[in-house]
Enzyme design. Structure first.
Site: not given
Length: 351
Positions: A160-162, A15, A164
């Site tokens: 981990i992305d924004k 992610g 997630t």
């Protein structure tokens, strides 16, 4: 122009976005029509029109979440996001007070439970409001001898992305950075995610093997390449936890850590993550044509206004003690409410 960088040797992810969100603009109500390249030249310092045009052509600028060409004319209330592939260096990080959900900390590592909506790392032109800004402030408060000029070198060993949520480990020493980076590189870190996906999976469990690489037309996106002619090897193991007819709650275990791996792999097998606006999950993928169902799904989107993905567990060998460590986090409120809504729906659905 901005996202999240993946270096498999040092910062594997799921992610995580290789592009950094540098600028987010909303066009004024009274704005006259104007070519977007001209509009952005006036607002981005030291940017040439040629550079902006190339960025537009390479998918580094989105308008209302869609790629546009340099001759696109902006309209009032258009939402423009400009991306960059350049990450902020440590010396540019500004300590910033914010709440942090720290699950564990010692001299070597920190385990943080990241909420959805929080960007992990600053990017060029966008220095504040990220998890790393908060960590810098937190460490500064613990040791008042630390200031902007001598911040400790803490390392992001994965991301981990924004949108997630879930557990992340940060290394606080050079030894921890080296140890954790090697564990991620060797694929020995245990990572388990929970996701709500569209559709009713045919099998109770399975393994998805398909290379993941940047989309060859749309640079912000990633794609699955089953023949392996592009991208890097990626392996995701999944297991069905609960079925809701039109959606399924699954557990995903990462064997590799490619950018957007779970999201791309689940889309690849025809089951995009619920409300994933990048990979086709933000519309009705499975279900009926009835207006009541459409309203129900819209209500679910409102309850969980992001892709339904949570990093639930992380396990590794401690860099200092050599002991096995395992951390687990509960589902955040938005995903809990989303799952409860689907449980209620399937229970009361007419047979």
């Amino acid at each position: 122009m901005t996202g999240e960088q993946e270096l498999e040797e040092t910062t594997p992810s799921d992610g995580s976005e290789e592009l950094y969100e540098r600028m987010n603009l909303k066009v004024d109500k009274g704005q006259e029509p104007m070519r977007i390249d001209k509009f952005l030249v006036q607002r981005i310092e030291n940017a040439s029109r040629n550079k902006i045009q190339k960025g537009l052509e390479n998918g580094m600028v989105l308008v209302n979440n869609k790629q546009v060409q340099p001759n696109y004319k902006i309209r009032p209330l258009d939402e423009i996001v400009v991306y960059s592939d350049k990450e902020v260096h440590g010396e540019e990080i500004i300590p910033e007070e914010m709440p942090l959900n720290i699950r564990y900390e010692d001299e070597e590592i920190m385990i943080i439970n990241k909420p959805p909506g929080l960007v992990v790392h600053p990017a060029s032109g966008n220095y504040s409001g990220t998890l790393i800004n908060g960590v810098a402030w937190y460490l500064q408060q613990k040791n008042h001898a630390i200031n902007e000029n001598n911040l400790p070198r803490f390392g992001l060993v994965h991301r981990i992305d924004k949108n997630t949520s879930g557990l992340m480990v940060l290394a606080k020493t050079e030894r921890a950075v080296r140890s954790m980076a090697k564990q991620f590189f060797d694929h020995t870190v245990k990572r388990q995610y929970m996701a709500l996906v569209w559709g009713d999976l045919a099998e109770e469990e399975g393994t998805i093997v398909a290379h993941v690489g940047r989309h060859q037309r749309f640079r912000k996106l990633f794609d699955a390449y089953p023949e392996g002619e592009h991208g890097k090897e990626a392996i995701t193991h999944y297991k069905v936890l609960e079925r809701f007819g039109y959606t399924t709650l699954v557990q995903c275990v990462l064997e590799t850590g490619r950018t957007h791996q779970i999201r791309v792999h689940m889309q690849h097998i025809g089951h995009p993550l619920f409300n994933d606006d990048t990979y086709g999950g933000d519309k009705i993928v499975k279900g009926t044509v009835f207006s009541k169902y459409r309203q129900f799904v819209d209500n679910c989107f409102a309850v969980c206004p992001r892709h339904a993905l949570h990093a639930k567990t992380i396990g590794f060998v401690h860099p200092g003690t050599g002991k096995e460590m395992l951390f687990e986090s509960e589902l955040p409120a938005d995903m809990q409410q989303l799952i409860e809504k689907w449980r209620g729906y399937i229970t009361h659905r007419p047979v």
